[in-house]
Design a protein around this motif. Sequence first.
Motif, PDB file in Angstrom:
ATOM      1  N   LYS A 277      19.114  -0.235   7.534  1.00 21.21           N
ATOM      2  CA  LYS A 277      17.895   0.402   8.045  1.00 21.21           C
ATOM      3  C   LYS A 277      16.793  -0.639   8.161  1.00 21.21           C
ATOM      4  CE  LYS A 277      18.940   4.887   5.919  1.00 21.21           C
ATOM      5  NZ  LYS A 277      18.453   5.955   5.022  1.00 21.21           N
ATOM      6  N   PRO A 278      16.951  -1.596   9.062  1.00 19.56           N
ATOM      7  CA  PRO A 278      15.997  -2.706   9.140  1.00 19.56           C
ATOM      8  C   PRO A 278      14.586  -2.271   9.512  1.00 19.56           C
ATOM      9  CG  PRO A 278      17.472  -2.715  11.035  1.00 19.56           C
ATOM     10  CD  PRO A 278      18.029  -1.705  10.071  1.00 19.56           C
ATOM     11  N   GLU A 279      14.460  -1.101  10.147  1.00 20.41           N
ATOM     12  CA  GLU A 279      13.134  -0.631  10.562  1.00 20.41           C
ATOM     13  C   GLU A 279      12.332  -0.084   9.388  1.00 20.41           C
ATOM     14  OE1 GLU A 279      15.670   2.960  10.455  1.00 20.41           O
ATOM     15  OE2 GLU A 279      15.947   0.868  11.091  1.00 20.41           O
ATOM     16  N   GLU A 280      12.992   0.263   8.290  1.00 17.83           N
ATOM     17  CA  GLU A 280      12.313   0.796   7.113  1.00 17.83           C
ATOM     18  C   GLU A 280      11.914  -0.356   6.196  1.00 17.83           C
ATOM     19  OE1 GLU A 280      14.411   3.928   5.203  1.00 17.83           O
ATOM     20  OE2 GLU A 280      14.536   5.160   7.007  1.00 17.83           O
ATOM     21  N   ILE A 281      10.659  -0.356   5.759  1.00 24.20           N
ATOM     22  CA  ILE A 281      10.080  -1.511   5.060  1.00 24.20           C
ATOM     23  C   ILE A 281       9.660  -1.143   3.641  1.00 24.20           C
ATOM     24  CG2 ILE A 281       8.153  -3.150   5.044  1.00 24.20           C
ATOM     25  CD1 ILE A 281       8.118  -2.830   8.150  1.00 24.20           C
ATOM     26  N   VAL A 282      10.109  -1.942   2.688  1.00 22.61           N
ATOM     27  CA  VAL A 282       9.596  -1.893   1.323  1.00 22.61           C
ATOM     28  C   VAL A 282       8.704  -3.122   1.159  1.00 22.61           C
ATOM     29  CG1 VAL A 282      10.153  -1.904  -1.133  1.00 22.61           C
ATOM     30  CG2 VAL A 282      11.672  -0.726   0.491  1.00 22.61           C
ATOM     31  N   LEU A 283       7.410  -2.897   0.974  1.00 21.00           N
ATOM     32  CA  LEU A 283       6.428  -3.984   0.994  1.00 21.00           C
ATOM     33  C   LEU A 283       5.980  -4.332  -0.422  1.00 21.00           C
ATOM     34  CD1 LEU A 283       3.489  -4.409   3.460  1.00 21.00           C
ATOM     35  CD2 LEU A 283       3.094  -4.660   1.005  1.00 21.00           C
ATOM     36  N   ILE A 284       6.027  -5.628  -0.727  1.00 17.36           N
ATOM     37  CA  ILE A 284       5.496  -6.146  -1.989  1.00 17.36           C
ATOM     38  C   ILE A 284       4.614  -7.351  -1.670  1.00 17.36           C
ATOM     39  CG2 ILE A 284       7.442  -5.340  -3.362  1.00 17.36           C
ATOM     40  CD1 ILE A 284       8.592  -8.143  -3.303  1.00 17.36           C
ATOM     41  N   GLY A 285       3.798  -7.773  -2.619  1.00 20.72           N
ATOM     42  CA  GLY A 285       2.981  -8.948  -2.333  1.00 20.72           C
ATOM     43  C   GLY A 285       1.915  -9.195  -3.371  1.00 20.72           C
ATOM     44  N   GLY A 286       1.050 -10.121  -3.037  1.00 20.18           N
ATOM     45  CA  GLY A 286      -0.110 -10.497  -3.822  1.00 20.18           C
ATOM     46  C   GLY A 286      -1.105 -11.109  -2.857  1.00 20.18           C
ATOM     47  N   HIS A 287      -2.248 -11.577  -3.348  1.00 22.31           N
ATOM     48  CA  HIS A 287      -3.193 -12.213  -2.417  1.00 22.31           C
ATOM     49  C   HIS A 287      -3.210 -13.725  -2.641  1.00 22.31           C
ATOM     50  CE1 HIS A 287      -6.660 -12.755  -5.243  1.00 22.31           C
ATOM     51  NE2 HIS A 287      -6.291 -11.600  -5.756  1.00 22.31           N
ATOM     52  N   ILE A 288      -3.236 -14.433  -1.528  1.00 18.20           N
ATOM     53  CA  ILE A 288      -3.091 -15.896  -1.574  1.00 18.20           C
ATOM     54  C   ILE A 288      -4.425 -16.603  -1.743  1.00 18.20           C
ATOM     55  CG2 ILE A 288      -3.249 -16.332   0.922  1.00 18.20           C
ATOM     56  CD1 ILE A 288      -0.757 -18.233   0.458  1.00 18.20           C
ATOM     57  N   SER A 457      13.570  -3.429  -9.543  1.00 14.94           N
ATOM     58  CA  SER A 457      13.053  -2.180  -8.975  1.00 14.94           C
ATOM     59  C   SER A 457      13.031  -2.213  -7.452  1.00 14.94           C
ATOM     60  CB  SER A 457      11.661  -1.887  -9.527  1.00 14.94           C
ATOM     61  OG  SER A 457      10.778  -2.962  -9.306  1.00 14.94           O
ATOM     62  N   ILE A 458      12.640  -3.330  -6.867  1.00 15.05           N
ATOM     63  CA  ILE A 458      12.545  -3.399  -5.406  1.00 15.05           C
ATOM     64  C   ILE A 458      13.933  -3.397  -4.768  1.00 15.05           C
ATOM     65  CG2 ILE A 458      11.775  -4.830  -3.472  1.00 15.05           C
ATOM     66  CD1 ILE A 458       9.595  -3.210  -5.065  1.00 15.05           C
ATOM     67  N   TYR A 459      14.900  -4.046  -5.405  1.00 12.37           N
ATOM     68  CA  TYR A 459      16.278  -3.972  -4.889  1.00 12.37           C
ATOM     69  C   TYR A 459      16.750  -2.518  -4.848  1.00 12.37           C
ATOM     70  CZ  TYR A 459      21.272  -3.426  -5.233  1.00 12.37           C
ATOM     71  OH  TYR A 459      22.551  -2.963  -5.051  1.00 12.37           O
ATOM     72  N   LEU A 460      16.557  -1.768  -5.941  1.00 15.26           N
ATOM     73  CA  LEU A 460      17.037  -0.391  -6.012  1.00 15.26           C
ATOM     74  C   LEU A 460      16.322   0.509  -5.010  1.00 15.26           C
ATOM     75  CD1 LEU A 460      17.373  -0.114  -9.884  1.00 15.26           C
ATOM     76  CD2 LEU A 460      19.251  -0.065  -8.214  1.00 15.26           C
ATOM     77  N   ILE A 461      15.043   0.304  -4.803  1.00 18.26           N
ATOM     78  CA  ILE A 461      14.294   1.100  -3.821  1.00 18.26           C
ATOM     79  C   ILE A 461      14.743   0.752  -2.409  1.00 18.26           C
ATOM     80  CG2 ILE A 461      11.989   1.451  -2.829  1.00 18.26           C
ATOM     81  CD1 ILE A 461      10.945   1.086  -5.764  1.00 18.26           C
ATOM     82  N   ALA A 462      14.927  -0.538  -2.137  1.00 20.42           N
ATOM     83  CA  ALA A 462      15.322  -0.962  -0.790  1.00 20.42           C
ATOM     84  C   ALA A 462      16.748  -0.541  -0.460  1.00 20.42           C
ATOM     85  CB  ALA A 462      15.184  -2.476  -0.663  1.00 20.42           C
ATOM     86  N   ASP A 463      17.599  -0.385  -1.471  1.00 21.42           N
ATOM     87  CA  ASP A 463      18.992   0.002  -1.231  1.00 21.42           C
ATOM     88  C   ASP A 463      19.205   1.506  -1.339  1.00 21.42           C
ATOM     89  OD1 ASP A 463      21.445  -1.355  -0.515  1.00 21.42           O
ATOM     90  OD2 ASP A 463      22.290  -0.610  -2.397  1.00 21.42           O
ATOM     91  N   SER A 464      18.117   2.259  -1.562  1.00 20.61           N
ATOM     92  CA  SER A 464      18.213   3.710  -1.731  1.00 20.61           C
ATOM     93  C   SER A 464      18.213   4.423  -0.380  1.00 20.61           C
ATOM     94  CB  SER A 464      17.027   4.205  -2.563  1.00 20.61           C
ATOM     95  OG  SER A 464      17.017   5.612  -2.640  1.00 20.61           O
ATOM     96  N   GLU A 465      18.762   5.640  -0.378  1.00 21.44           N
ATOM     97  CA  GLU A 465      18.743   6.506   0.810  1.00 21.44           C
ATOM     98  C   GLU A 465      17.587   7.498   0.751  1.00 21.44           C
ATOM     99  OE1 GLU A 465      20.718   6.295   3.360  1.00 21.44           O
ATOM    100  OE2 GLU A 465      22.431   5.095   2.676  1.00 21.44           O
ATOM    101  N   VAL A 466      16.888   7.520  -0.355  1.00 20.57           N
ATOM    102  CA  VAL A 466      15.883   8.558  -0.601  1.00 20.57           C
ATOM    103  C   VAL A 466      14.582   8.254   0.126  1.00 20.57           C
ATOM    104  CG1 VAL A 466      14.473   9.624  -2.417  1.00 20.57           C
ATOM    105  CG2 VAL A 466      16.899   9.157  -2.819  1.00 20.57           C
ATOM    106  N   ASP A 467      13.943   9.311   0.651  1.00 24.10           N
ATOM    107  CA  ASP A 467      12.603   9.203   1.229  1.00 24.10           C
ATOM    108  C   ASP A 467      11.597   9.287   0.083  1.00 24.10           C
ATOM    109  OD1 ASP A 467      10.318   9.288   2.758  1.00 24.10           O
ATOM    110  OD2 ASP A 467      10.577  11.376   3.375  1.00 24.10           O
ATOM    111  N   PHE A 468      10.621   8.385   0.051  1.00 22.86           N
ATOM    112  CA  PHE A 468       9.675   8.322  -1.066  1.00 22.86           C
ATOM    113  C   PHE A 468       8.320   8.948  -0.755  1.00 22.86           C
ATOM    114  CE2 PHE A 468      12.843   5.308  -2.205  1.00 22.86           C
ATOM    115  CZ  PHE A 468      12.819   5.230  -3.596  1.00 22.86           C
TER     116      PHE A 468
END
Length: 475
Positions: A277-288, A457-468
């Motif tokens: 599901k490449p169109e679905e995005i799990v976003l993480i980050g910080g400020h540079i 946590s991000i791996y499990l969310i990105a590999d999940s089928e569930v809508d959040f």
Amino acid sequence: MPISRRLFFGAILSLFSFLSVAQTNDSINIISEEQRKTATDLMQTALNSDLGFEIVESLTTEIGPRLAGSEAELRSLQWGVKLGKELGFDRVSIEEFTMPFWDRGHLHISMTAPYQQDLYGTALGGAAPSTKEIQAPVVYFRDIHALANVKAGDLKGKIAFVDGDKMVKSQTGAGYGQANIRRQSGYHHAERANAEALMVRSVGSSSHRFPHTGMMRKNKDEWATIPVVAISNPDADHFRRLHRLGKDLAVSLHSESKWKGEVSSGNVILDLIGSEKPEEIVLIGGHIDSWDLGTGAVDDGAGIGITTAAAALISKLPKRPKRTIRVVMFGAEEVGLLGAFAYAEKHKDNLHNHVLATESDFGAQTIWQLVSNVNPQATLVIDEIAKILSPLGIVRGGSNVPGGGPDIIPMARQGVPTIRLNQNGRDYFDLHHTPDDTLDKINPKELAQNVAAYATSIYLIADSEVDFKPENKEQ
């Protein structure tokens, strides 16, 4: 009890038991055994990795302080692109935006009465320069409320000093918002009273003679027209003692801080493209970006290191997660979340495909709690993730906690689901926005625990089928 009633209550108890077991089974099966094993192995890999610390070390050493809109921040964006390519991200880019640039310039400040003594202070973001050396008596105000009651024109020819209480150290950083009022809006009242300048007690918990900078807040779309300076907590303590002794106070002050027009900034985008599901995005980050007094290691080089390393370790798995993982190195956070708002605006037509977002921006000490703002079914996923994270010393917190981090706010307002991996912030306000925000304050093992928590946590969310997505989209 009659047989009919016993049968009725027995049926009710059986139904509750069935529902409880069904819910438990659903929560267990919502993450497969293969995913659990992958997540557990990934956690251990991250705990043994120095990648997060190496990233922070590179950013703070090779680039140094990164004031929003400065030449240094622009170099940090190029650094982020280079790093993303070296770590093997699938897509690497900079999304540019323009912003007004405020420069600190040189500051001289000293007490001239009741005797001569240099003070340790720094201009606050958005402050105006002094047209000449200001030499004026100081009027002491115990707190921001006392200054708010001053009458128009009463401070003409004088400098206002707003005291307050030094922040108490706490795990959550409680008290920062209240203390921050004097920094953000104190100048509104000082200008109304025609003060020559405003000094405030630094907003922080440090006992060192390090001033604490930060951005002020516009007053009716106008920035300050007077110099505004934060002085260190020990200097503020000294002023308070002299005031209690009834001594007359005076200060000499000259500040060169000013606005220098529109400049370019940007957000660095690093993508690991999802396998299904490449169109679905799990976003993480910080400020540079960072303030310019230190090297921005804790605020927020740590967040850049944590989230980038977490995604890079996920990229080394034999199979990519189903959804795309996006690391955003937000620009110009310190001066008003400008990169965050720019990202939300640029991607406004695609925010519905942002499955979840979170940010690391509260230092480098260990994570102790996982909170979320997702729908009830997705809450079961987060509950299970918390169980998997428990060996890291992380507990499950609230399941209806909006936020996700400062740069996530504009997206969360548009309904993007969030989690937050809460860090121990006990030392955070000793360091952030001060000259003491340097690499030596980061413990590599504590940072690795952060990377492990994010990677898992991000791996499990990105590999999940569930809508959040939360049921109430307005957060």
